[in-house]
Design a protein around this motif. Structure first.
Motif, PDB file in Angstrom:
ATOM      1  N   SER A  24      20.064   1.040 -19.502  1.00  0.00           N
ATOM      2  CA  SER A  24      18.685   0.541 -19.589  1.00  0.00           C
ATOM      3  C   SER A  24      17.659   1.594 -19.183  1.00  0.00           C
ATOM      4  N   PHE A  25      18.088   2.645 -18.497  1.00  0.00           N
ATOM      5  CA  PHE A  25      17.175   3.712 -18.093  1.00  0.00           C
ATOM      6  C   PHE A  25      17.142   4.865 -19.092  1.00  0.00           C
ATOM      7  N   LEU A  26      17.966   4.808 -20.123  1.00  0.00           N
ATOM      8  CA  LEU A  26      17.904   5.792 -21.206  1.00  0.00           C
ATOM      9  C   LEU A  26      16.773   5.414 -22.160  1.00  0.00           C
ATOM     10  N   PRO A  27      16.336   6.351 -23.016  1.00  0.00           N
ATOM     11  CA  PRO A  27      15.301   5.987 -23.999  1.00  0.00           C
ATOM     12  C   PRO A  27      15.826   4.980 -25.023  1.00  0.00           C
ATOM     13  N   TRP A  28      15.075   3.870 -25.181  1.00  0.00           N
ATOM     14  CA  TRP A  28      15.419   2.840 -26.160  1.00  0.00           C
ATOM     15  C   TRP A  28      14.510   2.921 -27.378  1.00  0.00           C
ATOM     16  N   PHE A  29      13.248   3.262 -27.152  1.00  0.00           N
ATOM     17  CA  PHE A  29      12.264   3.369 -28.229  1.00  0.00           C
ATOM     18  C   PHE A  29      11.479   4.651 -28.041  1.00  0.00           C
ATOM     19  N   GLY A  30      10.870   5.127 -29.117  1.00  0.00           N
ATOM     20  CA  GLY A  30      10.064   6.329 -29.027  1.00  0.00           C
ATOM     21  C   GLY A  30       8.943   6.323 -30.045  1.00  0.00           C
ATOM     22  N   ILE A  31       7.908   7.110 -29.716  1.00  0.00           N
ATOM     23  CA  ILE A  31       6.775   7.317 -30.623  1.00  0.00           C
ATOM     24  C   ILE A  31       6.664   8.816 -30.839  1.00  0.00           C
ATOM     25  N   SER A  32       6.565   9.236 -32.089  1.00  0.00           N
ATOM     26  CA  SER A  32       6.396  10.652 -32.367  1.00  0.00           C
ATOM     27  C   SER A  32       5.136  10.857 -33.188  1.00  0.00           C
ATOM     28  N   GLY A  33       4.445  11.941 -32.911  1.00  0.00           N
ATOM     29  CA  GLY A  33       3.199  12.236 -33.592  1.00  0.00           C
ATOM     30  C   GLY A  33       2.042  11.492 -32.963  1.00  0.00           C
ATOM     31  N   ALA A  34       0.851  11.655 -33.530  1.00  0.00           N
ATOM     32  CA  ALA A  34      -0.340  10.978 -33.028  1.00  0.00           C
ATOM     33  C   ALA A  34      -0.361   9.547 -33.559  1.00  0.00           C
ATOM     34  N   VAL A  35      -0.252   8.599 -32.665  1.00  0.00           N
ATOM     35  CA  VAL A  35      -0.189   7.194 -33.032  1.00  0.00           C
ATOM     36  C   VAL A  35      -1.219   6.438 -32.207  1.00  0.00           C
ATOM     37  N   THR A  36      -1.902   5.487 -32.839  1.00  0.00           N
ATOM     38  CA  THR A  36      -2.849   4.645 -32.120  1.00  0.00           C
ATOM     39  C   THR A  36      -2.157   3.346 -31.743  1.00  0.00           C
ATOM     40  N   VAL A  37      -2.075   3.119 -30.436  1.00  0.00           N
ATOM     41  CA  VAL A  37      -1.436   1.913 -29.911  1.00  0.00           C
ATOM     42  C   VAL A  37      -2.448   1.197 -29.036  1.00  0.00           C
ATOM     43  N   GLY A  38      -2.848   0.005 -29.441  1.00  0.00           N
ATOM     44  CA  GLY A  38      -3.788  -0.774 -28.634  1.00  0.00           C
ATOM     45  C   GLY A  38      -5.125  -0.088 -28.430  1.00  0.00           C
ATOM     46  N   GLY A  39      -5.588   0.667 -29.393  1.00  0.00           N
ATOM     47  CA  GLY A  39      -6.871   1.339 -29.290  1.00  0.00           C
ATOM     48  C   GLY A  39      -6.800   2.695 -28.608  1.00  0.00           C
ATOM     49  N   THR A  40      -5.629   3.097 -28.139  1.00  0.00           N
ATOM     50  CA  THR A  40      -5.457   4.393 -27.478  1.00  0.00           C
ATOM     51  C   THR A  40      -4.627   5.294 -28.370  1.00  0.00           C
ATOM     52  N   THR A  41      -5.106   6.508 -28.586  1.00  0.00           N
ATOM     53  CA  THR A  41      -4.375   7.464 -29.403  1.00  0.00           C
ATOM     54  C   THR A  41      -3.436   8.265 -28.514  1.00  0.00           C
ATOM     55  N   ILE A  42      -2.163   8.249 -28.880  1.00  0.00           N
ATOM     56  CA  ILE A  42      -1.143   8.977 -28.142  1.00  0.00           C
ATOM     57  C   ILE A  42      -0.700  10.139 -29.002  1.00  0.00           C
ATOM     58  N   GLY A  43      -0.786  11.347 -28.464  1.00  0.00           N
ATOM     59  CA  GLY A  43      -0.359  12.528 -29.198  1.00  0.00           C
ATOM     60  C   GLY A  43       1.012  12.970 -28.736  1.00  0.00           C
ATOM     61  N   GLY A  44       1.681  13.748 -29.563  1.00  0.00           N
ATOM     62  CA  GLY A  44       3.013  14.200 -29.208  1.00  0.00           C
ATOM     63  C   GLY A  44       4.024  13.087 -29.352  1.00  0.00           C
ATOM     64  N   SER A  45       5.112  13.218 -28.617  1.00  0.00           N
ATOM     65  CA  SER A  45       6.128  12.172 -28.673  1.00  0.00           C
ATOM     66  C   SER A  45       6.361  11.611 -27.274  1.00  0.00           C
ATOM     67  N   GLN A  46       6.693  10.357 -27.236  1.00  0.00           N
ATOM     68  CA  GLN A  46       6.924   9.691 -25.968  1.00  0.00           C
ATOM     69  C   GLN A  46       8.076   8.714 -26.139  1.00  0.00           C
ATOM     70  N   ASN A  47       8.965   8.697 -25.154  1.00  0.00           N
ATOM     71  CA  ASN A  47      10.107   7.790 -25.174  1.00  0.00           C
ATOM     72  C   ASN A  47       9.921   6.697 -24.139  1.00  0.00           C
ATOM     73  N   PHE A  48      10.465   5.525 -24.432  1.00  0.00           N
ATOM     74  CA  PHE A  48      10.379   4.391 -23.527  1.00  0.00           C
ATOM     75  C   PHE A  48      11.782   3.865 -23.257  1.00  0.00           C
ATOM     76  N   ASN A  49      12.102   3.669 -21.981  1.00  0.00           N
ATOM     77  CA  ASN A  49      13.368   3.012 -21.684  1.00  0.00           C
ATOM     78  C   ASN A  49      13.157   1.509 -21.777  1.00  0.00           C
ATOM     79  N   LEU A  50      14.189   0.746 -21.480  1.00  0.00           N
ATOM     80  CA  LEU A  50      14.103  -0.710 -21.626  1.00  0.00           C
ATOM     81  C   LEU A  50      13.013  -1.295 -20.742  1.00  0.00           C
ATOM     82  N   TRP A  51      12.829  -0.734 -19.557  1.00  0.00           N
ATOM     83  CA  TRP A  51      11.880  -1.286 -18.591  1.00  0.00           C
ATOM     84  C   TRP A  51      10.447  -0.900 -18.923  1.00  0.00           C
ATOM     85  N   GLU A  52      10.227   0.206 -19.604  1.00  0.00           N
ATOM     86  CA  GLU A  52       8.882   0.655 -19.945  1.00  0.00           C
ATOM     87  C   GLU A  52       8.353   0.037 -21.231  1.00  0.00           C
ATOM     88  N   ALA A  53       9.257  -0.339 -22.116  1.00  0.00           N
ATOM     89  CA  ALA A  53       8.826  -0.963 -23.373  1.00  0.00           C
ATOM     90  C   ALA A  53       8.301  -2.359 -23.061  1.00  0.00           C
TER      91      ALA A  53
END
Length: 145
Positions: A24-53
């Motif tokens: 559950s502490f490994l990456p489960w989901f990820g975002i790559s590139g510039a993505v707008t999530v909830g009105g916030t633009t996230i650049g680069g890539s970011q991984n989410f484990n089970l608890w962060e998603a």
């Protein structure tokens, strides 16, 4: 504490539950590139484990882990007589958890990508379900020592 007091199903479910907790502490989901999530633009890539998603699956899987570990802990302490309801609950909850993770594999929320933790979590949760089923069969067959 004697590990020989545990049935084979309890041992499988407990090992798979510990593995699922670690996974559950490994990456489960990820975002790559510039993505707008909830009105916030996230650049680069970011991984989410089970608890962060932001997903209610984490609480459900924590319940599955605890339900799988309690009969094994009671068995190690010598107080774990035959508990067919605990085995049935483990098999049922882990089976539903496996289906929920499988659903996440095919229907990933938003623009998220699937990471290794999702697939390993699917295998571990299925292992808990198999362990619960084996333990349930041992309770019915009366082969528990």
């Amino acid at each position: 504490m004697d590990a020989n007091r545990l049935s084979q199903g309890q041992l499988v479910a407990a090992i798979a539950a510990i593995a699922l907790f670690i996974i559950s502490f490994l990456p489960w989901f990820g975002i790559s590139g510039a993505v707008t999530v909830g009105g916030t633009t996230i650049g680069g890539s970011q991984n989410f484990n089970l608890w962060e998603a932001e997903n209610p699956l984490d609480i459900y899987l924590l319940i599955v882990i605890l339900v799988a570990l309690v009969p094994a802990a009671l068995g190690l302490l010598g107080d774990g007589g035959e508990a067919p309801m605990a085995s049935m609950a483990t098999a049922l909850l882990a089976g539903v958890g496996t289906l929920l993770i499988l659903y996440q594999v095919f229907d990933t929320p938003g623009e998220l990508s699937r990471k290794v933790g999702l697939f390993l979590g699917l295998i571990a949760c299925a292992g808990i379900a198999v362990g619960g089923y084996l333990s349930m069969q041992e309770d019915v067959g009366g082969e528990r020592y």
